[in-house]
Structures are given as structure tokens and as C-alpha cells.
Scaffold this active site. Structure first.
Site, short mmCIF file in Angstrom:
data_model
loop_
_atom_site.label_atom_id
_atom_site.label_comp_id
_atom_site.label_asym_id
_atom_site.label_seq_id
_atom_site.Cartn_x
_atom_site.Cartn_y
_atom_site.Cartn_z
N CYS A 19 44.18 37.51 31.06
CA CYS A 19 43.44 38.84 31.43
C CYS A 19 42.40 38.85 30.30
O CYS A 19 41.07 39.14 30.75
CB CYS A 19 44.46 39.84 31.14
SG CYS A 19 43.52 41.56 31.24
N CYS B 188 40.72 39.33 34.08
CA CYS B 188 40.53 40.74 34.42
C CYS B 188 39.13 41.00 33.58
O CYS B 188 38.17 41.60 33.93
CB CYS B 188 41.44 41.74 33.81
SG CYS B 188 43.18 41.22 34.06
N LYS C 50 36.03 38.97 34.21
CA LYS C 50 35.72 39.44 35.77
C LYS C 50 35.03 40.48 35.82
O LYS C 50 34.02 40.69 36.42
CB LYS C 50 37.03 39.09 36.38
CG LYS C 50 37.04 39.25 37.95
CD LYS C 50 37.22 40.89 38.16
CE LYS C 50 38.76 41.55 37.71
NZ LYS C 50 39.78 40.98 38.74
N ARG D 31 45.76 26.33 40.25
CA ARG D 31 46.29 25.47 41.19
C ARG D 31 45.16 24.35 41.66
O ARG D 31 44.07 24.77 41.71
CB ARG D 31 47.02 25.90 42.38
CG ARG D 31 47.83 24.73 43.02
CD ARG D 31 48.79 25.27 44.36
NE ARG D 31 49.47 26.44 43.87
CZ ARG D 31 49.82 27.48 44.71
NH1 ARG D 31 49.14 27.52 45.90
NH2 ARG D 31 50.66 28.23 44.12
N TYR E 295 42.15 37.26 45.84
CA TYR E 295 41.32 38.15 45.19
C TYR E 295 40.44 37.49 44.20
O TYR E 295 39.11 37.70 44.03
CB TYR E 295 41.89 39.33 44.57
CG TYR E 295 42.86 39.10 43.58
CD1 TYR E 295 44.09 39.01 43.55
CD2 TYR E 295 42.07 39.06 42.36
CE1 TYR E 295 45.02 38.70 42.32
CE2 TYR E 295 42.91 38.79 41.09
CZ TYR E 295 44.43 38.71 41.29
OH TYR E 295 44.86 38.33 39.87
N GLU F 83 36.49 37.74 44.44
CA GLU F 83 35.83 38.46 43.52
C GLU F 83 34.70 37.53 42.80
O GLU F 83 33.71 38.06 42.47
CB GLU F 83 36.75 38.99 42.21
CG GLU F 83 37.60 40.03 42.81
CD GLU F 83 38.87 40.49 41.66
OE1 GLU F 83 39.16 41.72 41.67
OE2 GLU F 83 39.16 39.51 40.81
N HIS G 61 33.04 68.21 44.72
CA HIS G 61 32.16 67.93 45.49
C HIS G 61 30.77 67.58 44.53
O HIS G 61 30.54 68.31 43.54
CB HIS G 61 31.82 68.92 46.66
CG HIS G 61 30.51 68.78 47.48
ND1 HIS G 61 30.67 67.96 48.41
CD2 HIS G 61 29.11 69.24 47.28
CE1 HIS G 61 29.33 68.00 49.08
NE2 HIS G 61 28.50 68.67 48.53
N GLU H 188 36.58 63.04 47.27
CA GLU H 188 36.88 64.19 47.98
C GLU H 188 37.38 63.91 49.41
O GLU H 188 38.05 64.84 50.08
CB GLU H 188 35.77 65.08 48.02
CG GLU H 188 34.58 64.85 48.79
CD GLU H 188 33.46 65.81 48.64
OE1 GLU H 188 33.55 67.14 49.07
OE2 GLU H 188 32.45 65.53 48.10
#
Lengths: 494, 122
Positions: A75, A80, A83, A182, A216, A220, A488, A493
Site C-alpha cells: 500500500c 494505494c 497510485k 503475476r 482495477y 487505474e 445542496h 445529494e
């Protein structure tokens, strides 16, 4: 302890000569954690709180390209963190373009410098590596940059990068060795291709890039590389984002296609060759169709493999202590208390069978496990309704069931799907897409229309999803959702 | 060759000195100015300095230890001073390995274990 830090030339031979290795009367450590990533460090730091004698072993086997990194795991170093920072770099590029419509004036063309970005990212990662080392030392957790493997009951061998071996014993162990990318197993893959392990510290701009895979990770990376202005192609064997809601996955793919990412669908590479030397140089990829005999040859500066990750469980001596692994996948099956089939050996994180591969899950599992072991706690890790976000150019946040899985589990007639497109206010002025952002919730009709699936596609999807995950955990129903007044003007919302 | 110490005051002198040792490992300790009696306006610096000095013998060969007085309290409190802006220092005392993200700030400098780790480990 007399047993501490023995340097043994050949522990295997010693074992054979002495027969069964005798269990020491007292162990060197209360707990040895193998792997200094999200799960391992969380567990180690928690155990230190209860004044346990803890050791962490962390070692990064260099990539085929020779790349390595510091303490903190995937990570922090190659996942993470870098990234999200590079995703942000790409978003800022888009924001610069949008800013003209909001009145900002600049005449120079805006260009991106890969080295500047990478240096800043790596600098930040370096401060995290150092921070972890300070934290461990401060809490009196012993840390060794060494490769750990079991050699006998309660005994581990640690080999550092100079090849020096030491033996350590502990009452309990936590395996948290994580995974690595891999490779395809085709000619040229290890010599010429890179993986996510190499991308975030690449010392040159990757240029025209082929991303192989539809995970992903693949999407990404392809997404931010394209956002930085590079020519990017994604080669997909079959579907995008296997395991995710497929309607959302296809919307993500469409958006990326419309925003400059090329896709080659239903092909797999069979050979990679170098055509020209250099950093990056030029590579030639030969690929075969999965639906026929067609063969294509295409040239790229860089080939990034993102076809999956495999657990680091095959070479850590699990057979010597009898820990079962799934032979096909390498994953470790555990009970709901993260215990393997060997009572004093536990496991957390990405290596677990049938559990989510996410940092916060590993951290939570590691902490709760240690509290159960040393603080008399009973709480087990809750793997249900864990929220997640994919940081593709159009971000995707989700919590709970995908539409397909909900239909499969509850039956189509028992679920109701509510959905809506929305146009973020911030996108109106710069004339960005007005029909791409999308949100849907899946409700269980038989249970008070309880919200069992939440999906949102749009900016800041992660920030939006986090709060809804807490609501879902509390049993949010459609009626409660409807009666909650919206803020808002924001995307959430809807 | 062992290690050597240089004492400097203010940002320009620090930068000149660090640059002159380019190529060698450089460790730097930043403290508040000292008065005529040799006492710093920064109480944490007063606590940290002896702890750090006791660990100096662990410095790697060829390295340089730069002891840098940053300025008076008013200069330090200015959020735009050169140390904050250019070296990204956030507090005094700060002990760092120049050119790396490795540093110890404030109370971290009181802990000899951490100081030793900074001096001896990669």
C-alpha cells in the site's frame, strides 16, 4: 534466552541429525510477524501496546527489473499511496484545463514532467518508511530487514540481504506476507515488461504504454497515465473489473475510451521483444485473439503487466510447520479468528482465502486479532459491507452487493434498483460530460427495502461512499434514505 | 577518517557549509539561538542537545555533523523563515540526515534509541 540469535549454517541438517527440533522452554518473542505491510505493522504495533515482545520481519525480493523498497508493504510503497497521488496528478491536469472556463488565464501550454512528480511521490513514501521505523523502535518492536521462513515448530529463519541467517523462536506467529504481481509466462515478460512494483518509481517517463489486464490496477494505472498526457492502450482478455458490478465496470470502460484510452479487447500477448534500446526504448508485442486465429503486432515504449497478484506463501516454509494453503491459488484458509490450521499460527491481509484484498481490512483484522490474543477482546473482524473505491478517471465507489450478486442471492423479483444520472455542478461551466456520472442503490424488498448495495460513479466517489457505508452498517432502508434531506449543491445529494 | 563537526548560524551559512561537504553523509541539528550564558531560548533544544551529543560517536566514518543555530525566537516563529520554507522544518530541535526524508523532531530527539537509529541505520 539461550536460544536467541543462533547463527546456523544448515538448520535443516541440524534438524535431521537431532531428529525432531525440541520446543524451547521459553521463546525469544511472544509474537513474530512475518511481513511489514498494512496488516503486519498494525498487528505488531497493537501487540506492543500490551507490552508483548514483538518482532517484525520485512523483506522485499527485488522485481525482475531490480526494483525494491522500504518498510510499509504494498500500500505505502507500490500501491494505494503512490497510485492515489498520481491519480491526483492526472486530475490536476484536467482541472488546469477546466480552469480556463472559470476565468483563469495562462498562455503557456501546460506540460507534465514525470520525473518531478515521481521524485515528490517517492520522497513522501520515504518519509512514511522512516515514520514506520521510528514508530516500531519507539514502541520497542524489533524490526529486521530479513526474509523470514519457518524451519520447524515455533522457529523461523531470517536471512538478510547479505545472506546472514539467524534463528528466532516465538510463542505465536502472524503471517502477513501479502502478494506480488503475476507475470504472463511468455517470452520477454520478465526481461522487458514492468509491473506496478516498478511503475511508481520509474526513473524515466514510460511514454507510449500498453497496459495488459483489466483489473482495477490496470484501469487505474492506464487512467492516470492517459491523464498525464501519455498514449495509453489497454489489452483486455475478456471482461473489465471481474468481481465488480458489471454495469458500473462497463460505464468506467466507456468513459475511459471516450477520454483517450485505447482498448484492444479479447486479445492476449504471446511474445514481447525489444526493438530499440533506451529508457524507455521500443518494445514489440505480439498478441493473439481469444476468439479466433488473428495475430497482431504492435509497438510501445513500455509494457505494464497488471493481470493479477499472487500470495507470497510458497517459499516461507509453511510445509515445515504444516500450515495448509490452497495449492492452486496460494491463499491461506483461516477461520473467523484469522487462525490457520496450526493453532499458534495466524494470518492477515491479502493472502487470506475468500477475504477482501484491502488495506483497511488487513489493518482491522490485524488489530482485532491482537486484541483477542492479548487483551481478552472478543470482537471479530467484520468482512461484510466493506466499502471500496476504484480510482479510475471517473471514480467508482461501492459498498455491498453488485446488481448481479444481489439478483443471484435474493432473486430478481425481490430486489429493487433505484438509479440516477447526475451532472456535477463543477462540470457544467467547463462543459464536461453531462450524462456519465451515475448512482444506484440496490434494495431488498423483503427486508423493509434495506439498502444492500450502493454504487456511485463520479468525482470524489471515495469521499461520498464512506458515509453511506456507515449508514448501510446501521441497516439503512430506502425510506430512511428518502427522508434524509440532501446537501445542496453536491453530487451526493442524488 | 571518523566524523567531524561544524557549527554554523543562519540559513545561508548552513547551505554553504552543507554544499561544501557534498558527497559525504551529512547530519544536521537545528536549535534556537543561545544567550550569553550559552542557554537556548528553546527548552526542548536544551534537553535534546546532550542526548544527541552522547550518540555522536556512532556517526559513520566520513560523515559531517552540522550544528546549526537557526536564529532568535521571533525569527523562528515567522512562518516564512527560510528554514521552514526551504528545508521544510516544522520545529526545533530537528535532527536530520540531509538529503533524505529521515529526521527526528522535538521530543523524538530526547530518545537516544531513535538518535542512534538515525545515525547508524540506512
Amino acid at each position: 534466552s539461550v536460544q536467541a540469535h543462533k547463527e546456523v549454517e544448515n538448520p535443516q541438517k541440524t534438524m535431521e541429525v537431532n531428529g525432531l527440533m525440541p520446543l524451547p522452554d521459553s521463546y525469544d518473542y511472544d509474537l513474530i510477524v512475518i511481513g511489514g505491510g498494512s496488516g503486519g505493522l498494525a498487528a505488531a504495533k497493537e501487540a506492543a501496546k500490551y507490552e508483548k515482545k514483538v518482532m517484525v520481519l520485512d523483506f522485499v525480493t527485488p522485481t525482475p527489473q531490480g526494483n525494491s523498497w522500504g518498510l510499509g508493504g504494498t500500500c505505502v510503497n507500490v500501491g494505494c499511496i503512490p497510485k492515489k497521488l498520481m491519480h491526483q496528478a492526472a486530475l490536476l491536469g484536467q482541472a488546469l484545463q477546466d480552469s480556463r472556463k472559470f476565468g483563469w488565464q495562462f498562455t503557456e501550454e501546460v506540460k507534465h514532467n514525470w520525473m518531478t512528480m515521481t521524485e515528490s511521490v517517492q520522497n513522501y513514501i520515504g518519509s512514511l518508511n522512516w515514520g514506520y521505523r521510528v514508530a516500531l523502535r519507539d514502541k520497542k518492536v524489533t524490526y529486521e530487514n530479513a526474509y523470514g521462513e519457518f524451519v520447524g515448530p515455533h522457529t523461523i529463519k531470517a536471512t538478510n540481504k547479505k545472506g546472514v541467517e539467524k534463528l528466532y523462536t516465538a510463542e505465536r506467529f502472524i503471517i502477513a506476507t501479502g502478494e506480488r504481481p503475476r507475470y504472463l509466462g511468455i517470452p520477454g515478460d520478465k526481461e522487458y515488461c514492468i509491473s506496478s512494483d516498478d511503475l511508481f518509481s520509474l526513473p524515466y517517463c514510460p511514454g507510449r504504454t500498453l497496459v495488459v489486464g483489466a483489473s482495477y490496477v490496470a484501469l487505474e494505472c492506464a487512467g492516470f497515465l492517459a491523464g498525464l498526457g501519455l498514449d495509453v492502450t489497454v489489452m483486455v482478455r475478456s471482461i473489465l473489473l471481474r468481481g465488480f458490478d458489471q454495469d458500473m465496470a462497463n460505464r468506467i470502460g466507456e468513459y475511459m475510451k471516450e477520454h483517450g484510452v485505447n482498448f484492444i479487447r479479447e486479445f492476449v500477448p504471446i511474445k514481447v521483444e525489444r526493438v530499440e534500446e533506451g529508457t524507455p526504448g521500443i518494445l514489440k508485442v505480439t498478441a493473439k485473439s481469444t476468439t479466433g486465429d488473428q495475430i497482431i503486432e504492435v509497438e510501445y515504449d513500455t509494457v505494464l503487466l497488471a493481470i493479477g497478484r499472487d500470495p507470497c506463501t510458497r517459499k516461507i516454509g509453511l510445509d515445515k510447520v504444516g500450515v495448509n494453503i490452497n495449492e492452486k491459488t496460494g491463499k491461506i484458509p483461516v477461520n473467523d479468528e484469522e487462525q490457520t490450521n496450526v493453532p499458534y499460527i495466524y494470518a492477515v491481509g491479502d493472502i487470506l482465502q475468500d477475504k477482501l484484498e484491502l488495506t483497511p481490512v488487513a489493518i482491522q483484522a490485524g488489530r482485532l486479532l491482537v486484541r483477542r490474543l492479548y487483551a481478552g477482546a472478543t470482537t471479530k473482524c467484520d468482512y461484510l459491507n466493506v466499502p471500496t473505491t476504484v480510482f479510475t478517471p471517473l471514480e467508482y465507489g461501492a459498498c455491498g452487493y453488485s446488481e448481479e450478486t444481489a439478483v443471484e442471492k435474493f432473486g430478481e423479483e425481490n430486489i429493487e434498483v433505484y438509479h440516477n444520472h447526475f451532472w456535477p455542478l463543477e462540470w457544467t461551466v467547463p462543459s464536461r460530460d453531462n450524462n456519465k456520472c451515475y448512482a444506484k442503490i440496490i434494495c431488498n424488498i423483503q427486508d423493509n427495502e434495506r439498502v444492500i448495495g450502493f454504487h456511485v460513479l463520479g468525482p470524489n466517489a471515495g469521499e461520498v461512499t464512506q458515509g453511506f457505508a456507515a449508514a448501510i452498517k446501521c441497516g439503512l432502508t430506502k425510506e430512511q434514505l428518502d427522508s434524509t434531506v440532501g446537501i445542496h449543491p453536491i453530487c451526493a445529494e442524488v | 577518517m571518523g566524523w567531524e563537526e561544524r557549527q554554523v548560524r543562519g540559513y545561508p551559512e548552513f547551505v554553504r557549509t552543507a554544499q561544501s561537504y557534498h558527497g559525504r553523509p551529512i547530519f544536521a541539528l537545528f536549535c534556537g539561538d543561545k544567550d550569553a550564558e550559552g542557554k537556548s531560548w528553546c527548552p526542548d533544544c536544551v534537553t535534546a542537545e546532550p542526548v544527541i551529543r552522547k550518540e555522536l560517536h556512532n556517526l559513520p566514518d566520513e560523515s559531517v555533523f552540522i550544528y546549526c543555530l537557526v536564529g532568535d525566537r521571533a525569527y523562528w516563529k515567522d512562518p516564512n523563515n527560510e528554514f521552514r520554507r526551504n528545508l521544510k522544518l516544522t520545529g526545533v530541535p530537528t535532527l536530520l540526515k540531509y538529503g533524505t526524508p529521515q529526521k527526528l523532531v522535538e521530543e523524538e530527539c530526547f530518545k537516544s534509541e531513535l538518535v542512534r537509529m538515525l545515525f547508524t541505520e540506512d
